[in-house]
Write an enzyme that holds these catalytic residues in place. Structure first.
Site, PDB file in Angstrom:
ATOM      1  N   ARG A 217      70.525  -6.285  31.588  1.00 57.92           N
ATOM      2  CA  ARG A 217      70.573  -7.851  31.758  1.00 57.92           C
ATOM      3  C   ARG A 217      71.858  -8.567  32.518  1.00 57.92           C
ATOM      4  O   ARG A 217      72.004  -9.539  32.376  1.00 57.92           O
ATOM      5  CB  ARG A 217      69.819  -8.780  30.976  1.00 57.92           C
ATOM      6  CG  ARG A 217      68.451  -8.238  30.748  1.00 57.92           C
ATOM      7  CD  ARG A 217      67.562  -9.303  30.162  1.00 57.92           C
ATOM      8  NE  ARG A 217      66.119  -9.134  29.917  1.00 57.92           N
ATOM      9  CZ  ARG A 217      65.753  -8.254  28.799  1.00 57.92           C
ATOM     10  NH1 ARG A 217      66.777  -7.849  27.885  1.00 57.92           N
ATOM     11  NH2 ARG A 217      64.914  -7.696  28.725  1.00 57.92           N
TER      12      ARG A 217
ATOM     13  N   LYS B  73      77.095 -11.046  46.728  1.00 56.10           N
ATOM     14  CA  LYS B  73      75.824 -10.473  47.117  1.00 56.10           C
ATOM     15  C   LYS B  73      75.863  -9.153  46.738  1.00 56.10           C
ATOM     16  O   LYS B  73      76.892  -8.400  47.038  1.00 56.10           O
ATOM     17  CB  LYS B  73      75.666 -10.481  48.671  1.00 56.10           C
ATOM     18  CG  LYS B  73      74.936 -11.882  49.249  1.00 56.10           C
ATOM     19  CD  LYS B  73      74.604 -11.655  50.423  1.00 56.10           C
ATOM     20  CE  LYS B  73      74.375 -13.011  51.184  1.00 56.10           C
ATOM     21  NZ  LYS B  73      73.895 -12.593  52.548  1.00 56.10           N
TER      22      LYS B  73
ATOM     23  N   GLU C 166      84.830  -8.780  61.135  1.00 53.25           N
ATOM     24  CA  GLU C 166      84.719  -9.980  60.431  1.00 53.25           C
ATOM     25  C   GLU C 166      85.761 -11.053  60.124  1.00 53.25           C
ATOM     26  O   GLU C 166      85.426 -12.056  59.931  1.00 53.25           O
ATOM     27  CB  GLU C 166      84.055  -9.346  58.875  1.00 53.25           C
ATOM     28  CG  GLU C 166      83.148  -8.341  58.751  1.00 53.25           C
ATOM     29  CD  GLU C 166      81.603  -8.892  58.928  1.00 53.25           C
ATOM     30  OE1 GLU C 166      81.358 -10.012  59.250  1.00 53.25           O
ATOM     31  OE2 GLU C 166      80.765  -7.985  58.913  1.00 53.25           O
TER      32      GLU C 166
ATOM     33  N   LYS D 297      85.650 -17.508  53.549  1.00 56.65           N
ATOM     34  CA  LYS D 297      84.387 -17.294  53.175  1.00 56.65           C
ATOM     35  C   LYS D 297      84.337 -17.964  51.821  1.00 56.65           C
ATOM     36  O   LYS D 297      83.173 -18.329  51.368  1.00 56.65           O
ATOM     37  CB  LYS D 297      84.356 -15.746  52.930  1.00 56.65           C
ATOM     38  CG  LYS D 297      83.039 -15.209  52.344  1.00 56.65           C
ATOM     39  CD  LYS D 297      82.368 -13.970  52.760  1.00 56.65           C
ATOM     40  CE  LYS D 297      81.273 -13.777  52.222  1.00 56.65           C
ATOM     41  NZ  LYS D 297      80.497 -12.434  52.135  1.00 56.65           N
TER      42      LYS D 297
ATOM     43  N   GLU E 223      72.906 -19.084  49.909  1.00 57.08           N
ATOM     44  CA  GLU E 223      72.450 -19.144  51.109  1.00 57.08           C
ATOM     45  C   GLU E 223      71.349 -20.012  51.454  1.00 57.08           C
ATOM     46  O   GLU E 223      70.270 -19.448  52.055  1.00 57.08           O
ATOM     47  CB  GLU E 223      72.196 -17.708  51.704  1.00 57.08           C
ATOM     48  CG  GLU E 223      72.142 -17.705  53.058  1.00 57.08           C
ATOM     49  CD  GLU E 223      72.168 -16.151  53.554  1.00 57.08           C
ATOM     50  OE1 GLU E 223      73.010 -15.417  52.948  1.00 57.08           O
ATOM     51  OE2 GLU E 223      71.909 -15.811  54.840  1.00 57.08           O
TER      52      GLU E 223
ATOM     53  N   ARG F 115      75.812 -21.285  54.544  1.00 59.78           N
ATOM     54  CA  ARG F 115      76.303 -19.879  54.568  1.00 59.78           C
ATOM     55  C   ARG F 115      75.625 -19.076  55.637  1.00 59.78           C
ATOM     56  O   ARG F 115      76.221 -18.243  56.183  1.00 59.78           O
ATOM     57  CB  ARG F 115      75.853 -19.231  53.283  1.00 59.78           C
ATOM     58  CG  ARG F 115      76.617 -17.934  52.879  1.00 59.78           C
ATOM     59  CD  ARG F 115      76.328 -17.610  51.288  1.00 59.78           C
ATOM     60  NE  ARG F 115      76.799 -16.283  51.136  1.00 59.78           N
ATOM     61  CZ  ARG F 115      76.769 -15.693  50.240  1.00 59.78           C
ATOM     62  NH1 ARG F 115      76.783 -16.333  48.993  1.00 59.78           N
ATOM     63  NH2 ARG F 115      77.437 -14.363  49.958  1.00 59.78           N
TER      64      ARG F 115
ATOM     65  N   ASN G 193      76.603 -15.643  59.388  1.00 64.65           N
ATOM     66  CA  ASN G 193      75.861 -14.658  60.278  1.00 64.65           C
ATOM     67  C   ASN G 193      76.249 -14.690  61.718  1.00 64.65           C
ATOM     68  O   ASN G 193      75.472 -13.960  62.743  1.00 64.65           O
ATOM     69  CB  ASN G 193      74.543 -14.841  60.108  1.00 64.65           C
ATOM     70  CG  ASN G 193      73.774 -14.506  58.937  1.00 64.65           C
ATOM     71  OD1 ASN G 193      74.460 -13.573  58.160  1.00 64.65           O
ATOM     72  ND2 ASN G 193      72.987 -15.390  58.412  1.00 64.65           N
TER      73      ASN G 193
ATOM     74  N   HIS H  27      75.907 -11.832  64.202  1.00 63.43           N
ATOM     75  CA  HIS H  27      75.024 -10.650  63.417  1.00 63.43           C
ATOM     76  C   HIS H  27      73.527 -10.750  63.803  1.00 63.43           C
ATOM     77  O   HIS H  27      72.850  -9.522  63.500  1.00 63.43           O
ATOM     78  CB  HIS H  27      75.173 -11.010  62.016  1.00 63.43           C
ATOM     79  CG  HIS H  27      76.168 -10.575  61.192  1.00 63.43           C
ATOM     80  ND1 HIS H  27      77.413 -11.336  61.563  1.00 63.43           N
ATOM     81  CD2 HIS H  27      76.488  -9.688  60.171  1.00 63.43           C
ATOM     82  CE1 HIS H  27      78.538 -10.498  60.894  1.00 63.43           C
ATOM     83  NE2 HIS H  27      77.867  -9.875  60.001  1.00 63.43           N
TER      84      HIS H  27
ATOM     85  N   HIS I 151      72.985  -7.213  64.208  1.00 62.96           N
ATOM     86  CA  HIS I 151      72.222  -6.270  63.292  1.00 62.96           C
ATOM     87  C   HIS I 151      71.193  -5.417  64.104  1.00 62.96           C
ATOM     88  O   HIS I 151      70.944  -4.245  63.729  1.00 62.96           O
ATOM     89  CB  HIS I 151      71.451  -6.966  62.293  1.00 62.96           C
ATOM     90  CG  HIS I 151      72.121  -7.370  60.947  1.00 62.96           C
ATOM     91  ND1 HIS I 151      72.161  -8.345  60.383  1.00 62.96           N
ATOM     92  CD2 HIS I 151      73.125  -6.403  60.445  1.00 62.96           C
ATOM     93  CE1 HIS I 151      72.867  -8.284  59.169  1.00 62.96           C
ATOM     94  NE2 HIS I 151      73.368  -7.330  59.242  1.00 62.96           N
TER      95      HIS I 151
ATOM     96  N   HIS J 138      79.309  -1.153  61.550  1.00 59.81           N
ATOM     97  CA  HIS J 138      78.771  -2.644  61.317  1.00 59.81           C
ATOM     98  C   HIS J 138      79.591  -3.564  62.174  1.00 59.81           C
ATOM     99  O   HIS J 138      79.275  -4.125  63.177  1.00 59.81           O
ATOM    100  CB  HIS J 138      78.619  -2.838  59.853  1.00 59.81           C
ATOM    101  CG  HIS J 138      78.293  -4.278  59.688  1.00 59.81           C
ATOM    102  ND1 HIS J 138      76.908  -4.883  59.852  1.00 59.81           N
ATOM    103  CD2 HIS J 138      79.041  -5.337  59.287  1.00 59.81           C
ATOM    104  CE1 HIS J 138      76.856  -6.429  59.600  1.00 59.81           C
ATOM    105  NE2 HIS J 138      78.090  -6.514  59.263  1.00 59.81           N
TER     106      HIS J 138
END
Ligand code: NAD
Ligand code: ZN
Length: 359
Positions: free
Chosen positions: A119, A141, A183, A225, A235, A239, A243, A246, A250, A262
Site C-alpha cells: 500500500r 504521476k 518539454e 513544473k 490535475e 495543470r 499539455n 500535446h 499525442h 514523445h
C-alpha cells in the site's frame, strides 16, 4: 542547488548536482532508514548504475538492484509483476525505499510499484534523461501502459526526494536529449518568456552539455513544473497547461505508431498549435516563426512530410484528457510565455493547422 516542491505533508526536495556523490546524504536527510531497492533499465545499468552504486557504497548503504528491459514497450504490468516478485524475496516492510535510476519509463514503473507495494513504500527518483530531469520526475504521476493505451493504469504518488546529476546526460543518446528539450521549451512557452529566450540563446551550449547551463535549465524547469503542480496536484484545472502541444502531439505519436519520440511529437504539436493560434490572431507571425527556429536549433522536427491529417484529427478524440467530445487546446496568447485554454469546434481550422506541418 536544492529546490523544494511544496505539497504540505507530501513536500520533497529536488537536488540538482553534477555527480552522484551527494546521494547518500540526501537519503539520510530524508530519514529513509529501511531496505533499499534500485530499479533501473538495461541501458542505464550499462552507463550509469556503477557510479551511482559506488556513491551508495561509499556511505555504507546496501542497495539491491533490479534491472528491467529498456524501452516503452516494457512499461507494462508484466514488468511490474517481475518487480513485485523480486521485492517479495527481499522481505521488505513499509520502511523500504524504491529508488528509480533511469528515464521516464523507469520512473513511471518504479513509482507505480512503490505506490502499490504494501500500500505504498518510500520512493526516490534519480532521473537520467533530460525528459525525466525536467518533467516526469516532478509531479507525482506514476503508471504503466495497458493494451496499447499509454499511461492508462496509474496513480499520483510523490517521491521523498529527487536527485539529479546533470552529467548523467553525457551518455544519453542525442536524439533523446533533443526529445527531452521539447518539454523544456514547452515550459518556457507556457510560463516564462525570459527562460524561453535563455534556451534560444544557449541552444548550442545545451547541446554540448555545458554543466552550468544544464543545471540552470533543469532548475528553472523543475520550478516551473513544480509551481504548476503545487497549485493543482491532481490535475483538476491549471495543470492542463502542461499539455501544451500535446493534444496534436499525442495524436501524431499514436498515428506514427510510436516511431517518433514523445518530444519530437510534442515539437510538431507545438508548431501546429502556434499556427492555429496564428490563424485565430492570438499570436503574430514573428513569434510563430521564432518558435520554429528555436526547435530547429535543438534538432527537433518542425514538419512531417505526408502527415495523415484525417487520422491525426480523429485520433485526438481518443485522448484520455478529452472531456465530453470537445477538443481543448492550450494556445499561446499575445506572446511567448502566456497561454490560454480554449475549446475549439472549427474542424477545418484545426485540420489546417495539422496540415501546416506537411511542408
Ligand atoms: P526512457 O526512460 O525510455 O529513456 C530513453 C532511453 O534512454 C532509454 O532507452 C533508456 O534506457 C536510455 N537512457 C536513459 N538514461 C540514460 C543515460 N543517462 N545514458 C544512456 N542511456 C540512457 O524515456 P524518457 O524519454 O526518459 O521517458 C519517457 C516516458 O516518460 C514515457 O513512458 C512517458 O509516458 C513518461 N512520462 C511521464 C511523465 C510523468 O509525469 N510521469 C511525464 C512525461 C513523460
Ligand atoms: Zn510530454
Amino acid at each position: 542547488t536544492k529546490l523544494n516542491i511544496n505539497l504540505g505533508e507530501r513536500s520533497y526536495p529536488i537536488y540538482i548536482t553534477t555527480d552522484y556523490n551527494g546521494i547518500g546524504k540526501a537519503i539520510d536527510d530524508a530519514a529513509l532508514k529501511g531496505k533499499y531497492v534500485m530499479i533501473t533499465d538495461t541501458n542505464v545499468d550499462k552507463y550509469q548504475a556503477d557510479e551511482c552504486m559506488k556513491a551508495f557504497e561509499s556511505v555504507g548503504l546496501d542497495v539491491k538492484k533490479f534491472v528491467i528491459e529498456a524501452g516503452e514497450s516494457n512499461k507494462n504490468l508484466d514488468t511490474v509483476r517481475q518487480i513485485y516478485d523480486f521485492l517479495i524475496t527481499l522481505k521488505l516492510d513499509r520502511n523500504a525505499t524504491i529508488i528509480a535510476l533511469g528515464g521516464g519509463v523507469v520512473g513511471d514503473i518504479a513509482g507505480f510499484v512503490a505506490s502499490t507495494f504494501l500500500r505504498g513504500i518510500n520512493f526516490v527518483q534519480i532521473p537520467t534523461t533530460l525528459l525525466a530531469q525536467s518533467d516526469s520526475s516532478v509531479g507525482g504521476k506514476v503508471g504503466v501502459d495497458f493494451k496499447g493505451h499509454k499511461n492508462i493504469i496509474g496513480s499520483f504518488y510523490q517521491p521523498k526526494l529527487v536527485y539529479i546529476n546533470v552529467n548523467s546526460l553525457k551518455t544519453l543518446p542525442k536524439r533523446d536529449l533533443s526529445s527531452g528539450l521539447a518539454e523544456v521549451v514547452k515550459h518556457g512557452i507556457i510560463k516564462d518568456e525570459e527562460f524561453y529566450e535563455y534556451i534560444d540563446e544557449n541552444a548550442e551550449k545545451i547541446m554540448n552539455l555545458d554543466e552550468r547551463v544544464l543545471q540552470y535549465i533543469v532548475k528553472v524547469n523543475c520550478s516551473i513544473k513544480g509551481s504548476v503542480v503545487e497549485k493543482d496536484e491532481r490535475e483538476s484545472g491549471l495543470r492542463a497547461i502542461l499539455n501544451f502541444g500535446h493534444t496534436i502531439g499525442h495524436a501524431i505519436e499514436t498515428v506514427m505508431d510510436f516511431k517518433l519520440l514523445h518530444g519530437e511529437c510534442v515539437s510538431l504539436g507545438m508548431v501546429a498549435v502556434f499556427n492555429l493560434a496564428n490563424y485565430l490572431d492570438l499570436i503574430d507571425d514573428y513569434a510563430t516563426q521564432k518558435v520554429k527556429e528555436t526547435l530547429e536549433k535543438i534538432n527537433l522536427p518542425v514538419s512531417l512530410k505526408g502527415i495523415d491529417v484525417e487520422k491525426v484529427y480523429n485520433q485526438m478524440f481518443y485522448d484520455k484528457k478529452i472531456v465530453g467530445d470537445k477538443l481543448k487546446f492550450i494556445l499561446p496568447r499575445k506572446k511567448i510565455g502566456e497561454v490560454v485554454q480554449c475549446t475549439l469546434e472549427d474542424e477545418n481550422l484545426i485540420k489546417k493547422a495539422i496540415e501546416s506541418l506537411d511542408n
